[in-house]
Design an enzyme around this catalytic site. Structure first.
Site, short mmCIF file in Angstrom:
data_model
loop_
_atom_site.label_atom_id
_atom_site.label_comp_id
_atom_site.label_asym_id
_atom_site.label_seq_id
_atom_site.Cartn_x
_atom_site.Cartn_y
_atom_site.Cartn_z
N LYS A 182 0.93 -1.14 0.05
CA LYS A 182 -0.07 0.00 -0.03
C LYS A 182 0.94 1.28 -0.11
O LYS A 182 1.56 1.65 0.94
CB LYS A 182 -0.93 -0.05 1.04
CG LYS A 182 -1.86 1.24 1.14
CD LYS A 182 -2.92 1.08 2.48
CE LYS A 182 -3.93 2.31 2.35
NZ LYS A 182 -3.50 3.57 2.45
N CYS A 228 27.11 28.92 2.45
CA CYS A 228 27.69 29.85 1.80
C CYS A 228 29.33 29.48 1.86
O CYS A 228 30.26 30.29 1.32
CB CYS A 228 27.63 31.35 2.80
SG CYS A 228 28.53 31.31 4.40
#
Length: 741
Positions: free
Chosen positions: A187, A477
């Site tokens: 399922k 960064c």
């Protein structure tokens, strides 16, 4: 090898060892171009099938990219776009809204339960309605049914069936037989979609919706590479199939890691990620996300089919991806064993499931059994129990906050914690990680602090050696991560995208300049659209650009621009708070404004003589260092200078006010009905009192509103500080001659 000559022996030259060089487009006439486009499309479809359906690629990724790029160039140069071209995988133009479309056949739900007794009751009803004898087995005696057949397939590791070979169970398999057969399937925990093909071409993809009609998401479905745009082999003239769109576990964790490192909110679980993606109005966003699909049911077909297993056997031949976790069984006992076995192996699967589905195999039997208003009577879902608290760490991401603090976040197999599905949990800091000896692969217990924030409480079972180590650089960064005691901070400042975006959100928040209409969602949208990169860009927003964004109208655009105009001369305290300096909230900002009176005086003291900051209430050595670091950063200084081109912070007015509360110190916690916390602090300060953010022996009153913080109340108890509610605060004001509305 070049493409100067195309193969004439029927073999597509772009399938195996394709050319590495292509003739210049300008040298091709339309006939040559059309032939090359046709061959490239055919080859790329086959490469997609081999890679995404069978997991058996013929060529390297770099070669595939070259073929794909060549096709894009040819289609663009010769204006040969087509709806089912592989180039549509990258997404088309955004849509304004989804059209509601009726299904060719109802997409009903499935009756379900986690109790085995209900599974046996389903089997009894099926046999009764079909006029067959009762089931021999049951939950008490276990029965004697054996698995009759399985998908005969070599496990290639991705959960895909590339060759369906259902073994014959023997005997008479018609409805009249006592040997009723079921097909057992996982399922899938994804999003059901109807895919409609006419003459082998995908013409429509529609979400389940209410079962009778759903949203037309064809453009989005075309971007999913496991969805065939053209069928292969001997396919029906008309075919509607049901598939489950999902996000694989590893792709989900990688996508969540990327979102966290970009400062975005991660998805709670793969299903939410899938649902949120398939209904995106911009197909290019869908194309960027790692969706896949399993096909598992025929809804309608122009060719007659007698059994579900027959359809599943033919699916791969048509180009449909089918899970290998399929079994045809002769008894409900075998179906129950299938479920128990799959539940034990669920963590090994590459996709999320929440149970198994048991289906009657014979289509004629299905017709007899029929449907209810809500679900098919020939299928039943035997659910798994919810995962509770214990789960596995699949990855660790680093989330960078507004102040640069780098927080390790564990990415988990989704688990139920107090009724909430949790897929991530804080690991707090590197010191705590080392203390708990936590790493990727460990089985851990997850709890929720105050029923809100999930965190890893302990390691239940080690699946790794040692503990996770913090990287040296920021994932956003690549600036150096600096340790400060148990904490770690990105040194990039406002040059770091994560800090910059969060700084914009904070600037507009209640603790900043309180800009209505500029919440987290709006900021994300403006950043994504390229309209703002720093706080200063807010003051350069253009009305036409705003109106052109999804969800924005003239009124909302005008309101935001008016808010920004009114915020060009903010009070100094509000401006200092809005800058988002680490450890500087509204209270500390007010004390700085009161002490230094002008912005330039604050900045000069921060850069030149940070020790002078320590004379201010609420500012100790740690806070002073944080203020100094903020203003000394070149990246921050550049953004502040840009901001000052648009904003003129007003000098603080030294209020001589009344002294009814002179000498008293207040701390506020929780939500008050009549005031914001900042307003309440300003009120007592205007009457001679001090308002601080932490409770100490110098505190006279802790004012506790709704959802008050437990830590401050604990500190108050430890320091014998009276705790009063909002009504008590009003009484205290009245006793001192202070009238409030």
């Amino acid at each position: 090898m070049t493409d100067d000559t195309l193969a004439t022996d029927g073999e597509n030259p772009y399938l195996r060892e394709p050319p590495s060089d292509f003739r210049p487009v300008a040298e091709l006439d339309e006939t040559e171009a059309d032939r090359q486009i046709e061959l490239l499309r055919e080859a790329i479809r086959e490469h997609d099938r081999r890679y995404y359906v069978e997991s058996e690629p013929l060529i390297a990724d770099r070669t595939y990219d070259a073929l794909f790029s060549r096709l894009e160039i040819l289609e663009d140069h010769f204006d040969r776009s087509a709806p089912d071209s592989p180039t549509n995988r990258v997404g088309g133009e955004p849509v304004d809204a989804f059209e509601t479309v009726e299904h060719v056949a109802p997409m009903l739900s499935i009756d379900q339960s986690g109790e085995v007794e209900d599974v046996y009751e389903f089997d009894s009803r099926v046999r009764r309605d079909l006029g067959l004898e009762s089931a021999a087995g049951g939950p008490a005696d276990g029965g004697a049914g054996d698995v009759g057949g399985t998908v005969d397939n070599v496990d290639d590791g991705d959960g895909t069936a590339t060759l369906s070979d259902f073994a014959d169970t023997g005997g008479d398999d018609r409805v009249a037989s006592a040997d009723l057969q079921y097909v057992c399937e996982p399922k899938f925990d994804g999003v059901s979609v109807e895919f409609v093909y006419e003459d082998g071409r995908l013409v429509r993809a529609v979400t389940r919706g209410d079962g009778q009609a759903g949203d037309d998401v064809t453009k989005n479905a075309r971007t999913i590479r496991a969805v065939p745009q053209r069928l292969r082999g001997d396919y029906p003239d008309f075919l509607a199939v049901r598939g489950e769109v999902y996000m694989p576990k590893d792709a989900f964790q990688a996508h969540n890691r990327e979102r966290i490192e970009q400062g975005k909110e991660p998805f709670a679980n793969p299903r939410n990620a899938t649902a949120g993606t398939i209904r995106q109005l911009d197909p290019s966003i869908v194309a960027e996300r790692p969706l896949s699909v399993f096909f598992f049911e025929v809804l309608d077909s122009s060719d007659g089919l007698e059994r579900h297993t027959e359809a599943l056997e033919r699916f791969p031949d048509w180009g449909f991806r089918v899970t290998e976790e399929l079994e045809r069984v002769e008894s409900i006992d075998a179906a129950v064993r299938y479920r128990d076995d799959l539940m034990e192996r669920r963590d090994e699967l590459s996709f999320e499931i929440d149970g198994v589905v048991i289906k009657v195999d014979d289509y004629a039997a299905r017709e007899v059994l029929g449907t209810t208003a809500r679900h098919d009577r020939w299928a039943f879902a035997y659910k798994f129990p919810a995962r509770a608290e214990v789960t596995t760490i699949q990855d660790v991401a680093v989330q960078v906050g507004r102040t640069g603090r780098a927080t390790p976040v564990a990415l988990l197999d989704p688990v139920d914690v107090g009724g909430v599905t949790v897929s991530r949990a804080s690991l707090h800091n590197p010191s705590e990680i080392a203390e708990k000896n936590v790493d990727v692969g460990d089985t851990v217990r997850v709890q929720r602090a105050g029923d809100v924030i999930p965190y890893v409480a302990e390691v239940v079972e080690k699946g790794s050696d040692g503990h996770w180590e913090l990287p040296d650089t920021c994932p956003v960064c690549e600036s150096h991560l600096e340790r400060d005691g148990p904490m770690a901070f990105c040194t990039g400042g406002l040059a770091c995208d994560a800090q910059r975006r969060r700084s914009i959100e904070y600037y507009a928040s209640d603790d900043g300049l309180d800009l209505d209409g500029l919440g987290e969602k709006s900021v994300r949208q403006l950043v994504a659209a390229g309209l703002i990169e720093t706080v200063a860009d807010l003051y350069e927003l253009d009305r036409d650009d705003l109106v052109g964004l999804e969800g924005w109208g003239e009124t909302s655009a005008d309101n935001l621009l008016a808010e920004l105009e009114d915020a060009r001369e903010p009070p100094l305290a509000d401006f200092l708070s809005a800058l988002g300096i680490q450890l500087v909230g509204p209270t500390t900002a007010r004390e700085l404004a009161r002490e230094f009176e002008t912005f330039e005086a604050v900045r000069e003291a921060a850069v030149e003589s940070p020790e002078a900051l320590e004379s201010v209430d609420e500012v100790g050595e740690t806070v002073a260092r944080a203020i100094h670091d903020f203003f000394s950063s070149e990246a921050n200084a550049a953004v502040v200078e840009q901001l000052l081109e648009h904003v003129s912070p007003q000098d603080a007015e030294i209020e001589t006010g009344s002294d009814e509360l002179d000498g008293l110190t207040f701390v506020f916690t929780g939500a008050l009905d009549a005031w914001t916390r900042g307003d309440a602090q300003e009120l007592v300060e205007a009457h001679g009192a001090n308002a601080t953010s932490s409770v100490s022996g110098n505190t006279d009153y802790l004012v506790a509103g709704e959802n008050a913080g437990a830590s401050k109340q604990t500190d108050a108890e430890a320091n014998d500080v009276p705790v009063i509610d909002e009504a008590g605060f009003r009484e205290l004001l009245a006793e001192n001659g202070i009238e409030v509305a």
